[in-house]
Write a protein that holds these residues in place. Structure first.
Motif, mmCIF file in Angstrom:
data_model
loop_
_atom_site.group_PDB
_atom_site.id
_atom_site.type_symbol
_atom_site.label_atom_id
_atom_site.label_comp_id
_atom_site.label_asym_id
_atom_site.label_seq_id
_atom_site.Cartn_x
_atom_site.Cartn_y
_atom_site.Cartn_z
ATOM 1 N N THR A 128 3.919 -4.821 -14.719
ATOM 2 C CA THR A 128 4.103 -3.887 -15.839
ATOM 3 C C THR A 128 2.977 -2.856 -15.875
ATOM 4 O O THR A 128 3.218 -1.664 -16.059
ATOM 5 N N LEU A 129 1.737 -3.312 -15.701
ATOM 6 C CA LEU A 129 0.608 -2.388 -15.817
ATOM 7 C C LEU A 129 0.538 -1.423 -14.637
ATOM 8 O O LEU A 129 0.256 -0.240 -14.819
ATOM 9 N N LEU A 130 0.833 -1.922 -13.430
ATOM 10 C CA LEU A 130 0.810 -0.998 -12.280
ATOM 11 C C LEU A 130 1.870 0.081 -12.493
ATOM 12 O O LEU A 130 1.619 1.268 -12.239
ATOM 13 N N ASP A 131 3.024 -0.318 -12.985
ATOM 14 C CA ASP A 131 4.099 0.647 -13.265
ATOM 15 C C ASP A 131 3.622 1.684 -14.291
ATOM 16 O O ASP A 131 3.842 2.886 -14.126
ATOM 17 N N ALA A 132 2.952 1.218 -15.336
ATOM 18 C CA ALA A 132 2.503 2.123 -16.406
ATOM 19 C C ALA A 132 1.403 3.055 -15.912
ATOM 20 O O ALA A 132 1.345 4.224 -16.279
ATOM 21 N N ILE A 133 0.539 2.547 -15.044
ATOM 22 C CA ILE A 133 -0.609 3.329 -14.574
ATOM 23 C C ILE A 133 -0.188 4.379 -13.554
ATOM 24 O O ILE A 133 -0.657 5.518 -13.582
ATOM 25 N N LEU A 134 0.738 4.013 -12.671
ATOM 26 C CA LEU A 134 1.163 4.968 -11.621
ATOM 27 C C LEU A 134 1.943 6.112 -12.257
ATOM 28 O O LEU A 134 2.052 7.180 -11.763
#
Ligand SMILES: Cc1cc2nc3c(=O)[nH]c(=O)nc-3n(C[C@H](O)[C@H](O)[C@H](O)COP(=O)(O)O)c2cc1C
Length: 354
Positions: free
Chosen positions: A348-354
């Protein structure tokens, strides 16, 4: 679609507990990232069953086979596809469940939704086994986050009514729970929790608990307002883990016991950086990260498949029936779900950060 999630990093989880294989396709990973497969395997081993009497003795080989997306273990821009072949199916254990659904499992609701065409064996697509591909995807995303200085850790906060040590939401520290079979901060409390699980197991029953997760190193400013906040995105994906029944951020529901003056996180400057003195918000305001650690708790219900006789019904005869569940089920899922929560957080966080 239901078994897919993500915007920049799109993941699609496929398979059933007793189908030929289960797996995941991950689309949108940054290119040229070296993936340490040894680290991936040891992360996945944390979820695998059969380690001790606390989890099912099902021998599930969780060995991932990469079909595409990596060249010499480096991401190449093609979707990363991973499969795990199912080897240890005991489908006959589920024969009586086809007509007599298990209370609080997905057998009945899936039967209605899919007009009886749902695969019941081993829980089908609703099985906890489908969290193995989630762990694979999470382990990959976690390595990329780690390069950015973002670390994710969790511990069992409680089993039934037994609590682990309280954590400091501002100064998270290092818990070293990833190295433990029973991931608690205080091993003495862990022994008491294990005794609760053993008691439930001996009684043919099950227990649930709470997993507390902390993310450090995440900068302020990630997340979108209103419907796409970090809380929203985490909650949506965490509820994709079977048996999750609740999530709360920061001090969550207990904030309602406090005055605003007690609950507000006052600002301060530490080493030239803007911080807050407390972190009751769990690192998120307005759906957007504020630079403090993200802290949230996930409630895992007691395993629905228990060996005590229960009341159910016959779908064919429309009569009330007694149900005796067979097979191999965990008296507690919580200790196996800890790494799954971390994995879903990483995705979830990698998706939000990218
Ligand atoms: C790692 C893991 C293992 C699980 N193992 C079992 C199990 O052995 N028996 C069972 O009845 N449920 C098990 N579950 C939970 C069920 O899959 C889940 O309760 C069911 O699909 C219904 O979904 P719900 O509880 O979210 O409503 C497991 C869940 C996880 C995360």
């Amino acid at each position: 679609m239901s078994s897919m999630t993500g915007n920049k990093i799109k993941i699609s989880v496929f398979g059933q507990s007793h189908s030929k294989a289960i797996g995941v396709v991950i689309d949108g990973l940054p290119v040229g990232k070296k993936i340490d497969m040894e680290k991936v395997n040891s992360f996945m081993a944390r979820r695998a069953p059969g380690k001790n009497s606390l989890s099912t003795q099902r021998k599930e080989s969780d060995t991932p086979e990469i079909l595409s997306g990596l060249v010499n273990n480096v991401t190449c821009g093609a979707p990363l596809c991973m499969v795990i072949y199912n080897e240890n199916q005991h489908s006959a254990d589920y024969n009586n469940i086809i007509d007599t659904p298990r209370p609080s499992h997905a057998d009945y609701s899936a039967y209605i939704k899919h007009n009886g065409f749902n695969d019941v064996s081993g829980g089908g697509h609703f099985s906890g086994r489908l969290t193995a591909p989630l762990c694979f995807a999470g382990a990959v995303c976690m390595q990329i986050l780690s390069e950015m200085g973002i670390e994710i850790q969790s511990h069992i906060q409680k089993i039934k009514n037994v609590y682990d040590d309280k954590i400091d939401y501002v100064d998270i520290g290092k818990w070293n729970t990833a190295e433990k079979d029973f991931p608690v901060i205080n091993d003495e409390k862990g022994k008491l929790m294990i005794a609760e699980i053993e008691k439930a197991r001996k009684n043919g029953d099950s227990v649930g608990g709470v997993i507390e997760c902390a993310v450090t190193g995440i900068k302020a400013g990630f997340g979108e307002p209103m419907f796409d906040g970090i809380e929203n995105q985490l909650a949506k994906n965490i509820f994709g883990i079977p048996a999750v029944k609740g999530i709360e951020f920061g001090n969550g529901f207990s904030a309602t016991d406090l005055y605003g003056s007690e609950n507000n996180d006052e600002f301060c400057i530490v080493d030239g950086e803007i911080r807050t003195r407390t972190n009751n918000s769990g690192g998120i305001n307005g759906g957007i990260t504020n630079g403090m650690p993200i802290v949230f708790r996930t409630a895992i219900k007691p395993t629905p498949s228990i060996f005590k006789e229960q009341n159910s019904i016959s779908l064919k005869n429309m009569t009330e029936e007694k149900l005796q569940i067979k097979g191999r089920h965990d008296p507690c899922i919580v200790q196996r779900a800890v790494s799954v929560v971390e994995a879903v957080t990483a995705i979830t966080l990698l998706d939000a950060i990218l």
